[in-house]
Design a protein around this motif. Sequence first.
Motif, PDB file in Angstrom:
ATOM      1  N   ALA A   1       8.620  -8.609 -10.238  1.00 27.17           N
ATOM      2  CA  ALA A   1       8.450 -10.066 -10.348  1.00 27.17           C
ATOM      3  C   ALA A   1       8.968 -10.780  -9.100  1.00 27.17           C
ATOM      4  O   ALA A   1       8.339 -11.719  -8.601  1.00 27.17           O
ATOM      5  N   ILE A   2      10.089 -10.339  -8.577  1.00 26.86           N
ATOM      6  CA  ILE A   2      10.693 -10.972  -7.402  1.00 26.86           C
ATOM      7  C   ILE A   2       9.879 -10.692  -6.145  1.00 26.86           C
ATOM      8  O   ILE A   2       9.637 -11.595  -5.338  1.00 26.86           O
ATOM      9  N   LEU A   3       9.455  -9.459  -5.982  1.00 25.91           N
ATOM     10  CA  LEU A   3       8.803  -9.043  -4.741  1.00 25.91           C
ATOM     11  C   LEU A   3       7.323  -9.423  -4.669  1.00 25.91           C
ATOM     12  O   LEU A   3       6.762  -9.509  -3.582  1.00 25.91           O
ATOM     13  N   GLY A   4       6.708  -9.609  -5.824  1.00 24.41           N
ATOM     14  CA  GLY A   4       5.308 -10.006  -5.832  1.00 24.41           C
ATOM     15  C   GLY A   4       4.328  -8.882  -5.563  1.00 24.41           C
ATOM     16  O   GLY A   4       3.182  -9.133  -5.191  1.00 24.41           O
ATOM     17  N   PHE A   5       4.764  -7.664  -5.703  1.00 22.44           N
ATOM     18  CA  PHE A   5       3.919  -6.489  -5.572  1.00 22.44           C
ATOM     19  C   PHE A   5       3.981  -5.709  -6.880  1.00 22.44           C
ATOM     20  O   PHE A   5       4.995  -5.730  -7.564  1.00 22.44           O
ATOM     21  N   SER A   6       2.932  -4.978  -7.208  1.00 23.69           N
ATOM     22  CA  SER A   6       2.971  -4.111  -8.385  1.00 23.69           C
ATOM     23  C   SER A   6       3.733  -2.835  -8.044  1.00 23.69           C
ATOM     24  O   SER A   6       3.934  -2.512  -6.861  1.00 23.69           O
ATOM     25  N   ARG A   7       4.127  -2.104  -9.053  1.00 20.24           N
ATOM     26  CA  ARG A   7       4.779  -0.811  -8.817  1.00 20.24           C
ATOM     27  C   ARG A   7       3.858   0.107  -8.026  1.00 20.24           C
ATOM     28  O   ARG A   7       4.298   0.825  -7.128  1.00 20.24           O
ATOM     29  N   GLU A   8       2.581   0.090  -8.375  1.00 21.57           N
ATOM     30  CA  GLU A   8       1.617   0.955  -7.697  1.00 21.57           C
ATOM     31  C   GLU A   8       1.524   0.630  -6.208  1.00 21.57           C
ATOM     32  O   GLU A   8       1.287   1.526  -5.391  1.00 21.57           O
ATOM     33  N   GLU A   9       1.726  -0.609  -5.858  1.00 21.86           N
ATOM     34  CA  GLU A   9       1.681  -1.014  -4.450  1.00 21.86           C
ATOM     35  C   GLU A   9       2.961  -0.649  -3.706  1.00 21.86           C
ATOM     36  O   GLU A   9       2.948  -0.569  -2.472  1.00 21.86           O
ATOM     37  N   LEU A  10       4.058  -0.441  -4.420  1.00 18.32           N
ATOM     38  CA  LEU A  10       5.349  -0.202  -3.782  1.00 18.32           C
ATOM     39  C   LEU A  10       5.766   1.261  -3.776  1.00 18.32           C
ATOM     40  O   LEU A  10       6.168   1.785  -2.725  1.00 18.32           O
ATOM     41  N   VAL A  11       5.710   1.912  -4.920  1.00 16.51           N
ATOM     42  CA  VAL A  11       6.235   3.279  -5.030  1.00 16.51           C
ATOM     43  C   VAL A  11       5.439   4.220  -4.120  1.00 16.51           C
ATOM     44  O   VAL A  11       4.214   4.238  -4.128  1.00 16.51           O
ATOM     45  N   GLY A  12       6.185   4.957  -3.299  1.00 16.19           N
ATOM     46  CA  GLY A  12       5.596   5.894  -2.343  1.00 16.19           C
ATOM     47  C   GLY A  12       5.396   5.306  -0.961  1.00 16.19           C
ATOM     48  O   GLY A  12       5.104   6.032  -0.011  1.00 16.19           O
ATOM     49  N   GLU A  13       5.572   3.999  -0.841  1.00 19.30           N
ATOM     50  CA  GLU A  13       5.366   3.337   0.452  1.00 19.30           C
ATOM     51  C   GLU A  13       6.657   3.280   1.261  1.00 19.30           C
ATOM     52  O   GLU A  13       7.749   3.289   0.709  1.00 19.30           O
ATOM     53  N   ASP A  14       6.509   3.190   2.560  1.00 20.65           N
ATOM     54  CA  ASP A  14       7.640   3.038   3.476  1.00 20.65           C
ATOM     55  C   ASP A  14       8.173   1.605   3.362  1.00 20.65           C
ATOM     56  O   ASP A  14       7.417   0.647   3.535  1.00 20.65           O
ATOM     57  N   PHE A  15       9.457   1.481   3.062  1.00 18.50           N
ATOM     58  CA  PHE A  15      10.076   0.169   2.876  1.00 18.50           C
ATOM     59  C   PHE A  15       9.834  -0.747   4.068  1.00 18.50           C
ATOM     60  O   PHE A  15       9.496  -1.913   3.912  1.00 18.50           O
TER      61      PHE A  15
ATOM     62  N   MET B   1      17.750  -4.825 -16.903  1.00 17.68           N
ATOM     63  CA  MET B   1      18.514  -5.723 -16.032  1.00 17.68           C
ATOM     64  C   MET B   1      17.662  -6.918 -15.626  1.00 17.68           C
ATOM     65  O   MET B   1      16.477  -6.758 -15.318  1.00 17.68           O
ATOM     66  N   PRO B   2      18.266  -8.108 -15.558  1.00 12.97           N
ATOM     67  CA  PRO B   2      17.526  -9.263 -15.061  1.00 12.97           C
ATOM     68  C   PRO B   2      17.438  -9.291 -13.535  1.00 12.97           C
ATOM     69  O   PRO B   2      16.666 -10.057 -12.973  1.00 12.97           O
ATOM     70  N   SER B   3      18.203  -8.440 -12.874  1.00 12.05           N
ATOM     71  CA  SER B   3      18.201  -8.367 -11.407  1.00 12.05           C
ATOM     72  C   SER B   3      17.181  -7.342 -10.938  1.00 12.05           C
ATOM     73  O   SER B   3      16.989  -6.300 -11.563  1.00 12.05           O
ATOM     74  N   GLY B   4      16.576  -7.636  -9.803  1.00 13.69           N
ATOM     75  CA  GLY B   4      15.638  -6.690  -9.223  1.00 13.69           C
ATOM     76  C   GLY B   4      16.357  -5.455  -8.715  1.00 13.69           C
ATOM     77  O   GLY B   4      17.450  -5.534  -8.161  1.00 13.69           O
ATOM     78  N   PHE B   5      15.743  -4.302  -8.905  1.00 14.51           N
ATOM     79  CA  PHE B   5      16.302  -3.026  -8.465  1.00 14.51           C
ATOM     80  C   PHE B   5      15.197  -2.229  -7.798  1.00 14.51           C
ATOM     81  O   PHE B   5      14.092  -2.108  -8.336  1.00 14.51           O
ATOM     82  N   LEU B   6      15.497  -1.704  -6.615  1.00 15.31           N
ATOM     83  CA  LEU B   6      14.549  -0.898  -5.868  1.00 15.31           C
ATOM     84  C   LEU B   6      15.320   0.281  -5.301  1.00 15.31           C
ATOM     85  O   LEU B   6      16.419   0.095  -4.774  1.00 15.31           O
ATOM     86  N   SER B   7      14.771   1.483  -5.422  1.00 20.21           N
ATOM     87  CA  SER B   7      15.432   2.646  -4.830  1.00 20.21           C
ATOM     88  C   SER B   7      14.505   3.293  -3.811  1.00 20.21           C
ATOM     89  O   SER B   7      13.281   3.169  -3.893  1.00 20.21           O
ATOM     90  N   MET B   8      15.134   3.957  -2.841  1.00 23.47           N
ATOM     91  CA  MET B   8      14.402   4.631  -1.779  1.00 23.47           C
ATOM     92  C   MET B   8      14.997   6.002  -1.542  1.00 23.47           C
ATOM     93  O   MET B   8      16.170   6.235  -1.848  1.00 23.47           O
ATOM     94  N   ASP B   9      14.181   6.883  -0.968  1.00 22.46           N
ATOM     95  CA  ASP B   9      14.692   8.193  -0.604  1.00 22.46           C
ATOM     96  C   ASP B   9      15.237   8.152   0.828  1.00 22.46           C
ATOM     97  O   ASP B   9      15.280   7.087   1.450  1.00 22.46           O
ATOM     98  N   ALA B  10      15.625   9.303   1.343  1.00 24.73           N
ATOM     99  CA  ALA B  10      16.235   9.374   2.678  1.00 24.73           C
ATOM    100  C   ALA B  10      15.263   9.007   3.796  1.00 24.73           C
ATOM    101  O   ALA B  10      15.688   8.698   4.906  1.00 24.73           O
ATOM    102  N   ASP B  11      13.967   9.017   3.501  1.00 24.21           N
ATOM    103  CA  ASP B  11      12.958   8.656   4.498  1.00 24.21           C
ATOM    104  C   ASP B  11      12.485   7.213   4.345  1.00 24.21           C
ATOM    105  O   ASP B  11      11.454   6.834   4.896  1.00 24.21           O
ATOM    106  N   TRP B  12      13.223   6.411   3.579  1.00 27.77           N
ATOM    107  CA  TRP B  12      12.923   5.006   3.342  1.00 27.77           C
ATOM    108  C   TRP B  12      11.643   4.798   2.524  1.00 27.77           C
ATOM    109  O   TRP B  12      11.046   3.741   2.556  1.00 27.77           O
ATOM    110  N   ARG B  13      11.227   5.824   1.783  1.00 20.13           N
ATOM    111  CA  ARG B  13      10.084   5.697   0.876  1.00 20.13           C
ATOM    112  C   ARG B  13      10.590   5.119  -0.439  1.00 20.13           C
ATOM    113  O   ARG B  13      11.587   5.577  -0.993  1.00 20.13           O
ATOM    114  N   ILE B  14       9.903   4.118  -0.936  1.00 18.81           N
ATOM    115  CA  ILE B  14      10.280   3.486  -2.200  1.00 18.81           C
ATOM    116  C   ILE B  14       9.976   4.468  -3.323  1.00 18.81           C
ATOM    117  O   ILE B  14       8.858   4.972  -3.434  1.00 18.81           O
TER     118      ILE B  14
END
Length: 77
Positions: free
Chosen positions: A35-49, A13-26
């Motif tokens: 590309a849109i958010l300017g963070f790597s996956r490693e910096e985002l996944v597992g973090e609190d949104f 998809m050309p659109s950004g997609f981000l998913s989170m769990d019930a505790d707002w963890r990415i």
Amino acid sequence: MPWRAGELIVEAMPSGFLSMDADWRITYVNQAGVAILGFSREELVGEDFWEVFPANVDNEFGRAYRRAVTTGEPVNV
């Protein structure tokens, strides 16, 4: 594996997609989201949104996002 097929579609998809769990963890972000958010996956996944994006806590987007999660109804921002 159905998720693998879905992941390939989300990655294409050309659109950004981000998913989170019930505790707002990415839990996932596609390459367009990276590309849109300017963070790597490693910096985002597992973090609190809300900790990664504190500006969204009290803005219109954040309020709409919490309302959608709370009510289960779609919202437009």
